[in-house]
Design a protein around this motif. Sequence first.
Motif, PDB file in Angstrom:
ATOM      1  N   LEU A 198      15.562  10.982   2.940  1.00  0.00           N
ATOM      2  CA  LEU A 198      15.880   9.624   3.370  1.00  0.00           C
ATOM      3  C   LEU A 198      17.269   9.255   2.883  1.00  0.00           C
ATOM      4  CD1 LEU A 198      15.297   6.594   4.179  1.00  0.00           C
ATOM      5  CD2 LEU A 198      14.202   6.371   1.921  1.00  0.00           C
ATOM      6  N   THR A 199      18.098   8.735   3.773  1.00  0.00           N
ATOM      7  CA  THR A 199      19.380   8.130   3.391  1.00  0.00           C
ATOM      8  C   THR A 199      19.308   6.649   3.722  1.00  0.00           C
ATOM      9  OG1 THR A 199      20.582  10.183   3.843  1.00  0.00           O
ATOM     10  CG2 THR A 199      21.885   8.165   3.688  1.00  0.00           C
ATOM     11  N   ILE A 200      19.638   5.821   2.734  1.00  0.00           N
ATOM     12  CA  ILE A 200      19.561   4.352   2.888  1.00  0.00           C
ATOM     13  C   ILE A 200      20.970   3.797   3.014  1.00  0.00           C
ATOM     14  CG2 ILE A 200      18.735   2.206   1.889  1.00  0.00           C
ATOM     15  CD1 ILE A 200      16.765   3.856   0.227  1.00  0.00           C
ATOM     16  N   PHE A 201      21.174   3.036   4.076  1.00  0.00           N
ATOM     17  CA  PHE A 201      22.450   2.363   4.321  1.00  0.00           C
ATOM     18  C   PHE A 201      22.212   0.849   4.355  1.00  0.00           C
ATOM     19  CE2 PHE A 201      22.756   6.453   6.533  1.00  0.00           C
ATOM     20  CZ  PHE A 201      24.012   6.912   6.185  1.00  0.00           C
ATOM     21  N   THR A 202      23.273   0.110   4.097  1.00  0.00           N
ATOM     22  CA  THR A 202      23.245  -1.328   4.317  1.00  0.00           C
ATOM     23  C   THR A 202      24.528  -1.720   5.042  1.00  0.00           C
ATOM     24  OG1 THR A 202      22.874  -3.501   3.296  1.00  0.00           O
ATOM     25  CG2 THR A 202      24.349  -1.985   2.136  1.00  0.00           C
ATOM     26  N   LYS A 203      24.440  -2.855   5.712  1.00  0.00           N
ATOM     27  CA  LYS A 203      25.604  -3.390   6.428  1.00  0.00           C
ATOM     28  C   LYS A 203      26.137  -4.587   5.654  1.00  0.00           C
ATOM     29  CE  LYS A 203      27.028  -5.390  10.854  1.00  0.00           C
ATOM     30  NZ  LYS A 203      26.575  -5.773  12.224  1.00  0.00           N
ATOM     31  N   GLY A 204      27.391  -4.513   5.277  1.00  0.00           N
ATOM     32  CA  GLY A 204      27.998  -5.568   4.486  1.00  0.00           C
ATOM     33  C   GLY A 204      28.305  -6.816   5.298  1.00  0.00           C
ATOM     34  N   HIS A 241      20.765  -8.473  15.763  1.00  0.00           N
ATOM     35  CA  HIS A 241      19.406  -8.909  16.112  1.00  0.00           C
ATOM     36  C   HIS A 241      18.362  -8.486  15.085  1.00  0.00           C
ATOM     37  CE1 HIS A 241      16.261 -10.225  18.887  1.00  0.00           C
ATOM     38  NE2 HIS A 241      15.613  -9.087  18.637  1.00  0.00           N
ATOM     39  N   PHE A 242      18.561  -7.345  14.417  1.00  0.00           N
ATOM     40  CA  PHE A 242      17.515  -6.764  13.582  1.00  0.00           C
ATOM     41  C   PHE A 242      17.823  -6.868  12.091  1.00  0.00           C
ATOM     42  CE2 PHE A 242      17.128  -4.489  17.649  1.00  0.00           C
ATOM     43  CZ  PHE A 242      15.794  -4.766  17.935  1.00  0.00           C
ATOM     44  N   GLY A 243      16.753  -7.076  11.303  1.00  0.00           N
ATOM     45  CA  GLY A 243      16.893  -7.110   9.854  1.00  0.00           C
ATOM     46  C   GLY A 243      16.849  -5.738   9.221  1.00  0.00           C
ATOM     47  N   ALA A 244      16.268  -4.775   9.932  1.00  0.00           N
ATOM     48  CA  ALA A 244      16.210  -3.395   9.458  1.00  0.00           C
ATOM     49  C   ALA A 244      16.071  -2.476  10.662  1.00  0.00           C
ATOM     50  CB  ALA A 244      15.052  -3.177   8.493  1.00  0.00           C
ATOM     51  N   VAL A 245      16.628  -1.292  10.550  1.00  0.00           N
ATOM     52  CA  VAL A 245      16.509  -0.267  11.588  1.00  0.00           C
ATOM     53  C   VAL A 245      15.990   1.003  10.923  1.00  0.00           C
ATOM     54  CG1 VAL A 245      17.712   1.129  13.322  1.00  0.00           C
ATOM     55  CG2 VAL A 245      18.393  -1.255  12.957  1.00  0.00           C
ATOM     56  N   PHE A 246      15.011   1.640  11.562  1.00  0.00           N
ATOM     57  CA  PHE A 246      14.433   2.885  11.085  1.00  0.00           C
ATOM     58  C   PHE A 246      14.704   3.987  12.104  1.00  0.00           C
ATOM     59  CE2 PHE A 246      12.076  -0.522   9.145  1.00  0.00           C
ATOM     60  CZ  PHE A 246      11.802  -0.090   7.860  1.00  0.00           C
ATOM     61  N   PHE A 258      19.477   0.209   7.021  1.00  0.00           N
ATOM     62  CA  PHE A 258      19.223   1.286   7.972  1.00  0.00           C
ATOM     63  C   PHE A 258      18.641   2.459   7.197  1.00  0.00           C
ATOM     64  CE2 PHE A 258      21.208   5.063  10.265  1.00  0.00           C
ATOM     65  CZ  PHE A 258      20.152   5.179  11.162  1.00  0.00           C
ATOM     66  N   TYR A 259      17.471   2.915   7.637  1.00  0.00           N
ATOM     67  CA  TYR A 259      16.765   4.010   6.970  1.00  0.00           C
ATOM     68  C   TYR A 259      16.772   5.236   7.888  1.00  0.00           C
ATOM     69  CZ  TYR A 259      15.073   0.168   4.057  1.00  0.00           C
ATOM     70  OH  TYR A 259      15.000  -0.937   3.229  1.00  0.00           O
ATOM     71  N   LEU A 299       8.297   6.815   2.697  1.00  0.00           N
ATOM     72  CA  LEU A 299       9.377   5.953   3.166  1.00  0.00           C
ATOM     73  C   LEU A 299       9.105   4.499   2.805  1.00  0.00           C
ATOM     74  CD1 LEU A 299      11.866   5.153   4.846  1.00  0.00           C
ATOM     75  CD2 LEU A 299      10.465   5.417   6.905  1.00  0.00           C
ATOM     76  N   ILE A 300       7.895   4.044   3.033  1.00  0.00           N
ATOM     77  CA  ILE A 300       7.550   2.659   2.737  1.00  0.00           C
ATOM     78  C   ILE A 300       7.654   2.387   1.243  1.00  0.00           C
ATOM     79  CG2 ILE A 300       5.628   1.015   2.732  1.00  0.00           C
ATOM     80  CD1 ILE A 300       4.847   2.204   5.496  1.00  0.00           C
ATOM     81  N   GLN A 301       7.297   3.370   0.423  1.00  0.00           N
ATOM     82  CA  GLN A 301       7.431   3.213  -1.029  1.00  0.00           C
ATOM     83  C   GLN A 301       8.893   3.084  -1.453  1.00  0.00           C
ATOM     84  OE1 GLN A 301       5.442   6.749  -2.397  1.00  0.00           O
ATOM     85  NE2 GLN A 301       3.432   5.773  -2.507  1.00  0.00           N
ATOM     86  N   CYS A 302       9.792   3.613  -0.633  1.00  0.00           N
ATOM     87  CA  CYS A 302      11.205   3.666  -1.005  1.00  0.00           C
ATOM     88  C   CYS A 302      12.060   2.595  -0.331  1.00  0.00           C
ATOM     89  CB  CYS A 302      11.766   5.050  -0.675  1.00  0.00           C
ATOM     90  SG  CYS A 302      11.049   6.379  -1.667  1.00  0.00           S
TER      91      CYS A 302
END
Length: 234
Positions: free
Chosen positions: A228-234, A144-149, A177-178, A70-73
């Motif tokens: 793993l599915t990777i999302f981002t918030k626009g 509040h968060f820069g990333a959520v796992f 979001f991971y 996960l960290i590699q990705c």
Amino acid sequence: MVPEKSGIPGSGIPGCCAPTACVPAGAEHGPSPAPDSAILQRKTEFFDGWAPHYDCLLTTVFYQAIHQRLIQCLAAPPQSPVLDLGCGTGRLLLRLGREFPALTGVGLDLSSAMVAQAQALNRGDDRVQFCTGEATAIPFAEGHFGAVFNTFSFLHYAEPQAVLGEVSRVLRSGGYFYLVDPMVGSLGFVPFSPNGIRFYDRAQRQSLGAAAGLQCLGHVPLLSNAWLTIFTKG
């Protein structure tokens, strides 16, 4: 077919399988029953009972391998603070703290016994904190968060859409979001824990995310049937 190993496009981070393309939005997913207080209580008791034995040798070795992949990705170095939602005994957040020395974060879990295990493992690192809370009512402010796992936790949620709505709410614009969970063919529901567990394929994950305002960037096989599915918030 496993994608050729490369980095996440544009991330500058090598060593990760290239994500498969996102499927067209709009795939249907089955409705999930709303959890009542009795079901929530049974789930809490289930994980409280599991907590002292959760970090057995088999799960520890498996999760360590998943966390490394996960960290590699990661699509980008995580921006503080981060949230580990459904943190269990806290091993992912602690690993992230070792990999990124300036990182701060919070681990949130329904089970107070899981949180107690995480706090015991923490050994005084004040950059990370662990607390109890519900995924459908994350006790933090908007953006509040820069990333959520969320690793091996989403399958337990009776209200997946409500959880993703909360993830979107507390994730800042441009954050990631991971989501890591098994994909098990056509298998959907398994009566493993109170109210069962549910598996979501790529189309269902993307559809649920889109409904919460999260853009799917891709799907990456990590280990065995864990994706793993990777999302981002626009």
